[in-house]
Design a protein around this motif. Structure first.
Motif, PDB file in Angstrom:
ATOM      1  N   UNK A 148      79.450  44.076  53.180  1.00  0.00           N
ATOM      2  CA  UNK A 148      78.366  43.073  53.516  1.00  0.00           C
ATOM      3  C   UNK A 148      76.819  44.302  54.961  1.00  0.00           C
ATOM      4  N   UNK A 149      76.921  44.798  54.774  1.00  0.00           N
ATOM      5  CA  UNK A 149      76.442  45.997  55.393  1.00  0.00           C
ATOM      6  C   UNK A 149      75.610  46.810  54.315  1.00  0.00           C
ATOM      7  N   UNK A 150      75.457  46.900  53.112  1.00  0.00           N
ATOM      8  CA  UNK A 150      75.415  48.103  51.970  1.00  0.00           C
ATOM      9  C   UNK A 150      73.864  47.304  51.844  1.00  0.00           C
ATOM     10  N   UNK A 151      72.935  48.409  52.314  1.00  0.00           N
ATOM     11  CA  UNK A 151      70.996  48.416  52.257  1.00  0.00           C
ATOM     12  C   UNK A 151      70.200  48.106  53.327  1.00  0.00           C
ATOM     13  N   UNK A 152      71.513  47.801  53.982  1.00  0.00           N
ATOM     14  CA  UNK A 152      71.135  48.204  55.512  1.00  0.00           C
ATOM     15  C   UNK A 152      71.159  49.783  55.760  1.00  0.00           C
ATOM     16  N   UNK A 153      70.365  50.186  57.085  1.00  0.00           N
ATOM     17  CA  UNK A 153      70.330  51.643  57.801  1.00  0.00           C
ATOM     18  C   UNK A 153      71.336  51.663  58.212  1.00  0.00           C
ATOM     19  N   UNK A 154      71.714  52.934  58.535  1.00  0.00           N
ATOM     20  CA  UNK A 154      72.687  52.919  59.883  1.00  0.00           C
ATOM     21  C   UNK A 154      72.015  52.915  60.929  1.00  0.00           C
ATOM     22  N   UNK A 155      70.883  53.025  61.479  1.00  0.00           N
ATOM     23  CA  UNK A 155      70.213  53.093  62.225  1.00  0.00           C
ATOM     24  C   UNK A 155      70.055  51.368  62.875  1.00  0.00           C
ATOM     25  N   UNK A 156      69.926  50.414  61.885  1.00  0.00           N
ATOM     26  CA  UNK A 156      69.731  49.084  62.123  1.00  0.00           C
ATOM     27  C   UNK A 156      71.481  48.550  62.593  1.00  0.00           C
ATOM     28  N   UNK A 157      71.935  49.291  62.195  1.00  0.00           N
ATOM     29  CA  UNK A 157      73.193  48.747  62.676  1.00  0.00           C
ATOM     30  C   UNK A 157      73.636  49.080  63.689  1.00  0.00           C
ATOM     31  N   UNK A 158      73.822  50.973  63.684  1.00  0.00           N
ATOM     32  CA  UNK A 158      73.312  51.575  65.130  1.00  0.00           C
ATOM     33  C   UNK A 158      72.370  51.858  65.475  1.00  0.00           C
ATOM     34  N   UNK A 159      71.980  51.423  66.140  1.00  0.00           N
ATOM     35  CA  UNK A 159      70.434  51.631  66.723  1.00  0.00           C
ATOM     36  C   UNK A 159      70.611  53.413  67.749  1.00  0.00           C
ATOM     37  N   UNK A 160      69.660  54.677  67.242  1.00  0.00           N
ATOM     38  CA  UNK A 160      69.943  54.836  68.582  1.00  0.00           C
ATOM     39  C   UNK A 160      68.426  55.112  69.565  1.00  0.00           C
ATOM     40  N   UNK A 161      68.903  54.487  71.028  1.00  0.00           N
ATOM     41  CA  UNK A 161      67.478  54.289  72.073  1.00  0.00           C
ATOM     42  C   UNK A 161      68.224  55.853  72.585  1.00  0.00           C
ATOM     43  N   UNK A 162      66.347  56.411  72.923  1.00  0.00           N
ATOM     44  CA  UNK A 162      66.866  57.149  73.932  1.00  0.00           C
ATOM     45  C   UNK A 162      66.722  58.585  73.875  1.00  0.00           C
ATOM     46  N   UNK A 163      67.052  59.447  75.041  1.00  0.00           N
ATOM     47  CA  UNK A 163      67.580  60.999  74.757  1.00  0.00           C
ATOM     48  C   UNK A 163      69.857  60.435  75.017  1.00  0.00           C
ATOM     49  N   UNK A 164      69.827  61.550  74.140  1.00  0.00           N
ATOM     50  CA  UNK A 164      71.561  61.715  73.353  1.00  0.00           C
ATOM     51  C   UNK A 164      71.681  62.776  74.839  1.00  0.00           C
TER      52      UNK A 164
END
Length: 324
Positions: free
Chosen positions: A132-148
């Motif tokens: 069901x996640x097909x068509x979305x991007x990885x960072x839409x599902x698992x965002x990266x926010x800020x410094x690693x």
């Protein structure tokens, strides 16, 4: 395949672990060979794959830049380590055997690494496959926010997709590479060790890869994955070098994962009509931080458990029909 000793060392070594990969390996390797940046080698590590005959037939079409290694099955972590040990490049890039890169992946990731003076970079990817996640991007599902940082990794404020990683090889070797005792989560655990050693991370939100999701089941597969995640987090908890901030982030992650595991277990118990076990699992999930929906579910388990089961069964059936 070419004698690697006769070829000048490439700048980038692309490591592809292969297990049951024959169906997609041509698409994956073709995406590497189509890169606009060309100073690379491709290392395919056959990790004792049961489809070895088909895999090797698929790989016969490739020219000099393909370095093929076959080993007994030891898991993806060991296969990646084998690739790293064979790598002659200053940088390594990791690509799963069912994922692909867009043509400018290496060019843009190297540019980002140089511009930010980082040691490790990653990017976004389009999700594909039977999900069901097909068509979305990885960072839409698992965002990266800020410094690693170690804390942001542990709290899942940033999430790294392995097939978009380009990194300097030396720091990875220096911290001991992937932990072969971990069947899943070994990539996350390595990123954490690198962060604890203060290597410099950078990421970009541009989609530079396609990440294929292969669904093998519903909650049974999810439960297994969550249990493996917990085993990784428990191993990390045993470390004696976590700061108080990192410990707090880890505890948050543990609670969230335990809540998700209890929720999935509750769904399984509900479908099998074990209403007492389902109620206990849903109650545990709620106590670990569930919201208003879980409160409604817990109330439903008290008032009309079989009705709740039928509603959930209908939802599962609709989802399965939509995915066919």
């Amino acid at each position: 395949m070419a004698d690697q000793s006769l070829i000048t060392s490439p700048r980038v070594s692309v490591v592809i672990p292969a297990y049951n990969a024959a169906e997609f390996i041509n698409e994956t390797v073709d995406s590497v060979l189509a890169q606009t940046f060309s100073d690379f080698e491709v290392i395919v590590v056959n990790d004792g794959s049961p489809d070895t005959d088909d895999l090797e037939r698929a790989l016969e079409r490739y020219p000099e830049k393909l370095h093929y290694i076959k080993q007994a099955n030891q898991g993806a972590a060991a296969a990646r380590n084998t690739g790293i040990k064979a790598a002659r490049g200053e940088f390594v890039a990791f690509l799963d055997a069912d994922d692909t890169w867009l043509p400018k992946f290496l060019e843009k990731q190297l540019e980002l690494l140089q511009r930010t003076h980082a040691d490790f970079v990653y990017a976004d990817a389009l999700l594909t496959g039977d999900s069901p996640l097909a068509g979305r991007t990885f960072m839409q599902v698992q965002p990266s926010r800020g410094e690693v940082t170690a804390a942001s990794l542990l709290s899942v404020q940033v999430t790294v997709l392995t097939s978009t990683v380009l990194a300097r090889k030396e720091p990875i070797v220096a911290v001991g590479m992937f932990d072969v005792t971990l069947r899943r989560g070994h990539d996350f655990e390595l990123w954490l060790r690198l962060a604890k050693h203060n290597i410099r991370f950078a990421y970009q939100r541009e989609v530079l890869a396609h990440h294929r999701i292969l669904e093998t089941g519903l909650s049974g597969g999810t439960i297994s994955q969550l249990e493996r995640t917990l085993s990784v987090l428990d191993k990390i908890r045993a470390r004696d070098d976590l700061s108080e901030k990192e410990k707090a982030a880890l505890q948050l992650n543990l609670n969230r994962t335990r809540a998700e595991l209890a929720l999935e277990a509750g769904k399984d118990h509900l479908l099998s009509r074990d209403f007492e076990a389902a109620a206990g699992s849903f109650r545990q999930a709620r106590e670990l931080g569930g919201g208003w929906k879980l409160r409604l579910v817990c109330a439903g388990m008290q008032l009309a458990p079989d009705l709740l089961r039928r509603v959930y069964q209908a939802r599962v059936s609709r989802r399965q029909t939509a995915e066919v």
